[in-house]
Design a protein around this motif. Structure first.
Motif, short mmCIF file in Angstrom:
data_model
loop_
_atom_site.label_atom_id
_atom_site.label_comp_id
_atom_site.label_asym_id
_atom_site.label_seq_id
_atom_site.Cartn_x
_atom_site.Cartn_y
_atom_site.Cartn_z
N ASP A 164 16.83 14.53 17.43
CA ASP A 164 17.50 14.69 18.92
C ASP A 164 16.78 14.20 19.93
O ASP A 164 15.31 13.92 19.92
N ARG A 178 25.50 12.27 21.31
CA ARG A 178 25.79 11.05 20.47
C ARG A 178 27.10 10.29 20.89
O ARG A 178 28.13 11.03 20.58
N LYS A 179 26.95 8.98 20.86
CA LYS A 179 28.27 8.53 21.21
C LYS A 179 29.26 8.68 19.95
O LYS A 179 30.53 8.79 20.01
#
Length: 435
Positions: free
Chosen positions: A65, A147-148
């Motif tokens: 993370d 996150r993308k």
């Protein structure tokens, strides 16, 4: 001899350009093995850039993370139209830590062996993994970086972080229709303890922390304390607990969460800070971050304490973690009915899957993965409290346990001959009784 086809040079150039346009357009819809429109990719990148531009410090957690320390007045909550001029309440006015009618010695005298072991395991043992790598300074809040690839998996940016809505309405049987209106949802399986009949201003519980197996990427398993108001097809809700939710978090770790909705998750609400709404005040706790350790069979039943309650002066719905840390709150501007109070309280577990109620059933587990027992195999709730119109937190006078798939996920309430009731819930999902 066959005829030779001659293509004018200008025509060949046109064909080549058109071919290039087709290839370019096709490529714009493909991204890292998935099919995404170029517009969606750009929108996601714009959203993520907006979230990160206010980061004053970045912490990289050992579990992968990334935690951004965001200025408290630059957090996502203030992107909500109703909160443009909102002034943050830095601390609640209600002192909940001294308002429990039930004394410690009374509780410990009536505990089962498992509950006593849970009480002996210090709440301070439960922490978040990212905290090993640093701390966010005062005046900032720790926000887990989205996150993308996780947000691109959602059907739309607006739906990312939101539970799947449901408009189904089935009869529950021996329970009344009011209870049915709060619990029965399509593709959602619940095993809960529920209380109704008062104006609820808060609810609390100790939740055993587990790491249930989640079968598919678009499924989840949660354990939480929930306060609810409204009809089944348009209810309002605030809740907090722990979740294993790959579609939101990108993995199968057990994570702390908060959730809200003002319309049964149709267009409002989300997990944590993935949409505007929840106002965070703590610089110590990161919503959506992994918590550890988790309970294992034969080991200590680690647990977290969650308390969701309404501030009597500001009407903000606060979330308290442990006995001291107030994480933040939902402002009343987000709601209609919840502005004043909740109509019911739920403690327990929930599984979402498109194969709930079908054969083959999902193998996603609830709680600790075992059917209810007083040992270490199932999820459990202890020290359950409500705050109604009285000054004090108290044990609810009337409760009913409910499971809409008792062969898959069941419930067990221990309320007789004990002064502090206990609730056990959960199950393995797919099994010989739940094919």
């Amino acid at each position: 001899m066959g005829k030779v086809l001659h293509i004018p040079s200008m025509g060949f150039k046109v064909i080549f350009i058109l071919f290039g346009l087709v290839v370019t357009t096709a490529y714009s819809f493909v991204n890292h093995g998935g099919s995404f429109s170029r517009h969606k990719v750009l929108e996601v990148e714009r959203k993520l850039k907006h979230l990160r531009k206010h980061s004053l410090k970045t912490i990289r957690s050992e579990d992968g993370d990334i935690i951004d320390c965001i200025h408290i007045y630059k957090q996502p909550a203030f992107d909500h139209p109703a909160l443009k001029n909102h002034k943050i309440q830095m601390a609640p006015t209600y002192n909940s830590t001294k308002k429990d009618q039930t004394t410690t010695w009374t509780r410990s005298r009536s505990k089962t062996k498992t509950a006593k072991m849970a009480e002996e395991s210090s709440f301070s043992v439960i922490s978040q993994i990212w905290q090993k790598s640093g701390r966010c300074p005062k005046g900032t809040v720790p926000i887990r970086r989205i996150r993308k690839k996780d947000i691109l998996k959602a059907h739309s940016i607006e739906e990312y972080g939101r539970k799947k809505p449901s408009l189904s309405h089935q009869q529950v049987g021996h329970l009344n229709q009011n209870l049915d209106s709060f619990v029965q949802q399509k593709n959602h399986s619940k095993a809960i303890l529920i209380t109704m009949g008062y104006r609820y201003l808060g609810a609390k519980g100790d939740i055993r922390v587990c790491n249930p197996s989640v079968e598919k990427e678009d499924e989840y398993s949660t354990s939480q304390v929930s306060l609810i108001n409204g009809a089944y097809n348009d209810f309002e809700c605030v809740e907090s607990g722990w979740a294993v939710n790959p579609s939101v978090y990108g993995d199968r770790q057990t994570r702390l969460f908060v959730y809200w909705t003002a319309d049964a998750s149709k267009k409002t609400g989300c997990f944590d800070l993935t949409c505007p709404g929840f106002v965070q005040t703590s610089n110590q706790i990161s919503l959506g971050a992994a918590i550890y350790p988790t309970s294992l069979p034969g080991g200590l039943p680690y647990q977290i304490t969650i308390y969701v309650y309404k501030d009597p002066y500001t009407n903000n719905w606060w979330v308290q973690y442990g006995e001291k840390t107030n994480i933040g709150y939902w402002p009343p501007e987000l709601f209609r009915a919840m502005w004043s109070n909740a109509e019911s309280v739920e403690w327990g577990g929930e599984v979402y899957s498109s194969t709930v109620g079908h054969t083959p059933h999902t193998a996603t587990q609830m709680g600790c993965g075992g059917f209810p027992d007083v040992f270490h195999e199932s999820g459990s709730m202890t020290r359950m409290r409500i705050h109604d119109n009285s000054e004090f937190l108290k044990i609810p006078e009337w409760v009913d346990d409910f499971s809409d798939e008792y062969n898959c996920y069941d419930v067990m309430y221990v309320g007789d001959y004990v002064e502090d009731p206990e609730f056990y819930y959960g199950g393995p999902g797919k099994n010989p009784k739940c094919p």
